[in-house]
Structure formats: structure tokens, C-alpha cells
Design a protein around this motif. Structure first.
Motif, PDB file in Angstrom:
ATOM      1  N   ARG A 106       0.826  -1.207   0.000  1.00  0.00           N
ATOM      2  CA  ARG A 106       0.000   0.000   0.000  1.00  0.00           C
ATOM      3  C   ARG A 106       0.854   1.248   0.000  1.00  0.00           C
ATOM      4  O   ARG A 106       1.954   1.242   0.557  1.00  0.00           O
ATOM      5  CB  ARG A 106      -0.885   0.049   1.254  1.00  0.00           C
ATOM      6  CG  ARG A 106      -1.631  -1.221   1.579  1.00  0.00           C
ATOM      7  CD  ARG A 106      -2.696  -1.534   0.567  1.00  0.00           C
ATOM      8  NE  ARG A 106      -3.455  -2.725   0.951  1.00  0.00           N
ATOM      9  CZ  ARG A 106      -4.263  -3.376   0.133  1.00  0.00           C
ATOM     10  NH1 ARG A 106      -4.426  -2.977  -1.116  1.00  0.00           N
ATOM     11  NH2 ARG A 106      -4.906  -4.446   0.539  1.00  0.00           N
ATOM     12  N   GLY A 107       0.334   2.323  -0.559  1.00  0.00           N
ATOM     13  CA  GLY A 107       0.919   3.647  -0.346  1.00  0.00           C
ATOM     14  C   GLY A 107       0.489   4.150   1.024  1.00  0.00           C
ATOM     15  O   GLY A 107      -0.463   3.631   1.617  1.00  0.00           O
ATOM     16  N   PRO A 108       1.170   5.186   1.540  1.00  0.00           N
ATOM     17  CA  PRO A 108       0.816   5.715   2.862  1.00  0.00           C
ATOM     18  C   PRO A 108      -0.621   6.223   2.917  1.00  0.00           C
ATOM     19  O   PRO A 108      -1.256   6.170   3.974  1.00  0.00           O
ATOM     20  CB  PRO A 108       1.788   6.885   3.053  1.00  0.00           C
ATOM     21  CG  PRO A 108       2.824   6.747   2.018  1.00  0.00           C
ATOM     22  CD  PRO A 108       2.299   5.899   0.923  1.00  0.00           C
ATOM     23  N   ASP A 109      -1.152   6.683   1.785  1.00  0.00           N
ATOM     24  CA  ASP A 109      -2.525   7.183   1.770  1.00  0.00           C
ATOM     25  C   ASP A 109      -3.526   6.031   1.906  1.00  0.00           C
ATOM     26  O   ASP A 109      -4.450   6.089   2.713  1.00  0.00           O
ATOM     27  CB  ASP A 109      -2.792   8.010   0.506  1.00  0.00           C
ATOM     28  CG  ASP A 109      -2.280   7.339  -0.764  1.00  0.00           C
ATOM     29  OD1 ASP A 109      -1.518   6.352  -0.679  1.00  0.00           O
ATOM     30  OD2 ASP A 109      -2.652   7.805  -1.861  1.00  0.00           O
ATOM     31  N   GLU A 110      -3.306   4.967   1.156  1.00  0.00           N
ATOM     32  CA  GLU A 110      -4.202   3.806   1.262  1.00  0.00           C
ATOM     33  C   GLU A 110      -4.119   3.191   2.653  1.00  0.00           C
ATOM     34  O   GLU A 110      -5.130   2.786   3.235  1.00  0.00           O
ATOM     35  CB  GLU A 110      -3.794   2.727   0.254  1.00  0.00           C
ATOM     36  CG  GLU A 110      -3.777   3.166  -1.186  1.00  0.00           C
ATOM     37  CD  GLU A 110      -2.991   2.162  -2.052  1.00  0.00           C
ATOM     38  OE1 GLU A 110      -3.636   1.387  -2.767  1.00  0.00           O
ATOM     39  OE2 GLU A 110      -1.731   2.162  -1.998  1.00  0.00           O
ATOM     40  N   VAL A 167       5.662  10.945   6.874  1.00  0.00           N
ATOM     41  CA  VAL A 167       4.685  10.818   5.781  1.00  0.00           C
ATOM     42  C   VAL A 167       3.524   9.910   6.208  1.00  0.00           C
ATOM     43  O   VAL A 167       2.362  10.215   5.946  1.00  0.00           O
ATOM     44  CB  VAL A 167       5.354  10.303   4.491  1.00  0.00           C
ATOM     45  CG1 VAL A 167       4.310   9.989   3.434  1.00  0.00           C
ATOM     46  CG2 VAL A 167       6.335  11.355   3.961  1.00  0.00           C
ATOM     47  N   TYR A 170       1.484  11.936   8.698  1.00  0.00           N
ATOM     48  CA  TYR A 170       0.752  12.976   7.966  1.00  0.00           C
ATOM     49  C   TYR A 170      -0.487  12.400   7.297  1.00  0.00           C
ATOM     50  O   TYR A 170      -1.593  12.926   7.436  1.00  0.00           O
ATOM     51  CB  TYR A 170       1.687  13.613   6.933  1.00  0.00           C
ATOM     52  CG  TYR A 170       0.964  14.312   5.794  1.00  0.00           C
ATOM     53  CD1 TYR A 170       0.393  15.566   5.980  1.00  0.00           C
ATOM     54  CD2 TYR A 170       0.843  13.707   4.550  1.00  0.00           C
ATOM     55  CE1 TYR A 170      -0.292  16.197   4.946  1.00  0.00           C
ATOM     56  CE2 TYR A 170       0.168  14.323   3.513  1.00  0.00           C
ATOM     57  CZ  TYR A 170      -0.394  15.574   3.710  1.00  0.00           C
ATOM     58  OH  TYR A 170      -1.073  16.178   2.687  1.00  0.00           O
ATOM     59  N   GLU A 171      -0.315  11.294   6.595  1.00  0.00           N
ATOM     60  CA  GLU A 171      -1.451  10.709   5.885  1.00  0.00           C
ATOM     61  C   GLU A 171      -2.508  10.223   6.865  1.00  0.00           C
ATOM     62  O   GLU A 171      -3.702  10.311   6.587  1.00  0.00           O
ATOM     63  CB  GLU A 171      -0.997   9.554   4.976  1.00  0.00           C
ATOM     64  CG  GLU A 171      -0.417  10.015   3.656  1.00  0.00           C
ATOM     65  CD  GLU A 171      -1.467  10.590   2.694  1.00  0.00           C
ATOM     66  OE1 GLU A 171      -2.622  10.804   3.088  1.00  0.00           O
ATOM     67  OE2 GLU A 171      -1.102  10.834   1.529  1.00  0.00           O
ATOM     68  N   VAL A 174      -4.452  13.282   7.838  1.00  0.00           N
ATOM     69  CA  VAL A 174      -5.296  13.737   6.723  1.00  0.00           C
ATOM     70  C   VAL A 174      -6.564  12.893   6.663  1.00  0.00           C
ATOM     71  O   VAL A 174      -7.677  13.408   6.517  1.00  0.00           O
ATOM     72  CB  VAL A 174      -4.530  13.656   5.391  1.00  0.00           C
ATOM     73  CG1 VAL A 174      -5.478  13.800   4.200  1.00  0.00           C
ATOM     74  CG2 VAL A 174      -3.456  14.745   5.327  1.00  0.00           C
TER      75      VAL A 174
END
Lengths: 276, 276
Positions: A106-110, A167, A170-171, A174
């Protein structure tokens, strides 16, 4: 360093329990400290360390944490990754390298999206970070549910631990409070001007330009006026900005004030110079 | 540090010109270097410095940049913010404090979204960062189009410059190449198992459990079987993982191999132990 005069309350309200951060065998106290600071920036508090090379507590860690003392004071040290994650229900292993394991990446956003969903269900989530030199080994990755990696430039992929923590944290914030910023443009204090006042500004400018025969040839006047009006519309002027610009025009006309063109209303919205 | 064996090409391809970073009067060479490294992580290259306190070049900056030499080598030094941004078309001022200016305030995600849109139009975009101690002054903010601030915890809002650069650069790359990660779970090398093979695994497990009269009372067998099948479905097993689990069941049955139940097909998908 300066505190904001007014903080948007929505930037404070995070109802979910934030994930914990597990640092596996970090070598440098500085990295523990900067990771703690990065956590604190985005509201994470639970920091766990597996076998810190230089022991614990660490004055270098505290100094590098830049007053994130609440995170440093709460640090727990464990002898193994298994112990450090025992009470968690979902663990992300962060890695900068492709692994030969059939585990979702996964990316940090997912990851943050899923982490907030899990937290809302009452599950405890953790992000596991590896050693400075060579990250996590495959046995440690096998303890995790999924892998998180950052969308770095593959040709310059080496991130410091605190940056990777930053990061991810942060995500998480968010996603957890929908990116609420500590402050926004104060729309109440800066309402857009009423169109009536904007049209008066347009007319003021156009009459001033008529006075210096700016519109040449005269048949071009309508399109030139439209151009100017469109330019001024783009600035999305506030009430106060309209007043400032009327003062500017009056000054360029060399008249300190300008007779009002309105139909007998009061003059309180007339031109006035503004200073910052 | 280790290079990935295989990099997803989409993680490399960023067609847009990345934004530049302008550091206004940074005091410490270390901060310039760590900012350069953060830029390089996410593919930014154009670093401009206004009046660095300790001069330029800076060996401390180069050391802190951890081999982001291409960014350090390309640094340009300017005497004023006006000079540093002269060739840009859109400038974000980053600030951690609310300002009494009627200027839009964006999160790093919104700013990056707009920055990629502007870059696609051919506009040059820059992110302006302030001094370590007190950020940007109001005259500098007035040179910018919009404000960027980070969705930090308002009670611990102090970010180091490189961390602020990192988040802005990260968001730019997420938006510029749609968050393409350097690697993902290799779906081609790890295809999900065919349902036929999964059903054979189910039946293998169930017959092994029949052999030890696990399903008690017998009338509960159908619902217990459904439970087990649902549990195994959740693991989204690959072909190889099905084989591994069949080997596990055979071993627990104390028979090294198990006769195939299929209708005269070849035995190549039969059970086999797998080692990592």
C-alpha cells in the motif's frame, strides 16, 4: 514557533485512536527523537522501540524530539517485534524494497485510509519501521498484515526513518480528520464584495480612464471595458479590497475623494485608502 | 539502501516539470541538505536559496543531503525573494501561522493538485519556505499567490524545514504520477488460485477432519464446513499457497502425499511442501 491567534477547532478534533509506531533496532538516538517529533506533529503518541542499540532512555533522542516530551516519556522498549506488537490487531511493515512475499503493498494514503477504518472498529493499528541500514528482515515482515512503501523516486529511494514516519503520520491525520488545517482564509472576516460595490469600482475606473481618453478608438471601448471587468473579477475582491482600489483610482485621478454616484445612499462605502 | 530488483516503470515516469523549492534565509547548512534530500526522494531538483546565513557552498549541506548531489550542485543563491521567484508563474508561501491576509490557504494535497495542473499548462511553480526561527514575513507572503499550511496537530505545530519540504514534495509526486509505488504485490507472479484448486483444498481439509471426527455433532457439519471455507477464502490464497496448505494438511494427516481426487487429470497441481 509563534502560536496561531485562532485555531480552527476541527483541526484539533481527532476522535480516533492514532496508530502506534514501532522502531525495530534503531541505531541512533537522534532518529528516535526526530521520529517522535514527526509523530507529535500529526497527533501520534504511542512509540515502541525494539532493542535500541544505544539503550534507553536516550538524552540524544530527547534533544532531537524538540519538546515532543510526551512521546519520549511514553516510549516502551521491547525485546522482540512479537512482544512489541502483541496487543495490536493490524500491523503495517514499512519497506523500501520489493519483497518476494505475496502480501498487499500500500501507499501511505491507502494505509492511512484503512487504518482509520480499523480504528473506527476499535482495532489497534501499528506501523513497523526497520533499521537505518537495512530495514526489516523477512521474518519481521511475515509478522505484518500488509506492506507500506512510499511513492519515492526509485532512483533516490533512501529515506531517513523520521521522514518515513512523518509521511505515514501525515497521511493518517489527513484521513482521520479529513485534512482539517489549523487555519484557513477567514471567509467571515473577508467576505467577497457585493456585486453592487464591484460595479461601482468598475464604473469609477472606467470614468477615470475616460478622463484621460484611455479608450481608443472609441468603438473599442465596450470590449476594453469587458476585459478590465474580467481582470478585476478574477481577483475575487473583498469589500475592503474594493475600497482600497477605489482609493487608488482616486489618488491617480489626483482627487483625494470622489463624489459618490449612488442614489442618495449613505457614503460609508465610499473610497478610502487602506494601509496594512 | 538496497536497490529493488524490479521497479514498476510507472513509478519513474513523471512527465511534468516538478516545482522548485525556495528557502528564504536558512540558518543551518544541515537544513538545506536535508531539504535537498527530501526533494530528491520525490523527484524535485530545483533548489533556490535566498541569503543563506552561513554562505554557499556549504559542506554541511552536502553531507546532510545524503548523496542528493544533483540537487546540491544545482542550487542557485539569490539576494532577494523577488529575484528568486522572478521566472516563476505561481508561488506558494508555506506558513504555520494564520495570517491576516485575504489569501487562500491550501493543504499540501490541494496545493499539489493545483501545482500539477499549472505545470501541465506550462507554468513554473515554486514553494517558498521561511526561516527556521520565524518563517516568512508578511512582505514575503505578499509575493505569493496562495498559502500552504500542513494539517498538523495545532498543539505541536513546529515542523523542521526539511519535514515541511518532504510533505509538499511527497504530495506533489502523489498527484503528478497518481501515487505510483516503486513496487506492488506482483499480481502476475502471484495470481490468485483457481477456484477448482481452492475447492480441492477445502475437500482435502474436510476429509482429513472427517478422519479425526472433528465435525461433532454430525448435523453441524454443513455449517462448520461453511465457516472453514469462509475463513480460507478471506486469505485470498495464491496457487502456491494452496499447494503449501495441502502439504501442511497431508503432513498433519501423517501421509507425505495424498491421492488425487480429480477425474484423471494430471497430478502437477498436487500437494507439495514449500519452503521460503
Amino acid at each position: 514557533m509563534t502560536r496561531n491567534a485562532s485555531i480552527d477547532p476541527s483541526a484539533r478534533s481527532v476522535d480516533l485512536t492514532p496508530p502506534c509506531v514501532i522502531l525495530c533496532e534503531p541505531q541512533l538516538g537522534e532518529n528516535i527523537g526526530t521520529a517522535a517529533r514527526a509523530m507529535a506533529n500529526f497527533g501520534l503518541v504511542d512509540l515502541r522501540i525494539v532493542n535500541p542499540r544505544d539503550g534507553w532512555p536516550s538524552e540524544r533522542a530527547r534533544a532531537a524530539a524538540s519538546r515532543a516530551d510526551h512521546v519520549i516519556d511514553g516510549v516502551r522498549v521491547f525485546a522482540s517485534v512479537e512482544d512489541a506488537i502483541a496487543d495490536l490487531s493490524f500491523v503495517y511493515a514499512t519497506t523500501a524494497r520489493s519483497r518476494e512475499v505475496p502480501k498487499p503493498v500500500r501507499g501511505p494514503d491507502e494505509a492511512a485510509e484503512a487504518a482509520t477504518r480499523l480504528a473506527a472498529q476499535g482495532a489497534s493499528v501499528g506501523y513497523l519501521f526497520g533499521r537505518e541500514r537495512w530495514g526489516l528482515n523477512n521474518d519481521e515482515v511475515a509478522l505484518a498484515d500488509e506492506i507500506v512503501t512510499l511513492p519515492v523516486d526509485p532512483d533516490f529511494a533512501s529515506l531517513n526513518i523520521a521522514q518515513a514516519v512523518l509521511v505515514c503520520a501525515y497521511e493518517w491525520r489527513v484521513k482521520a480528520n479529513r485534512g482539517a488545517l489549523p487555519f484557513r482564509l477567514d471567509e467571515v472576516a473577508n467576505p467577497p464584495a457585493r456585486k453592487e460595490d464591484l460595479v461601482r469600482l468598475f464604473e469609477h475606473l472606467e470614468s477615470a480612464l475616460d478622463g484621460v481618453t484611455f479608450f481608443r478608438p472609441p468603438e473599442k471601448r465596450p470590449s476594453m471595458v469587458r476585459n478590465l471587468r474580467n481582470i478585476l473579477q478574477k481577483a475575487a475582491l473583498t469589500d475592503q479590497e474594493v475600497k482600497t482600489l477605489r482609493g487608488v483610482i482616486a489618488a491617480l485621478e489626483r482627487r483625494p475623494t470622489r463624489p459618490c454616484e449612488d442614489q442618495g445612499e449613505d457614503n460609508s462605502d465610499g473610497p478610502s485608502a487602506e494601509s496594512e
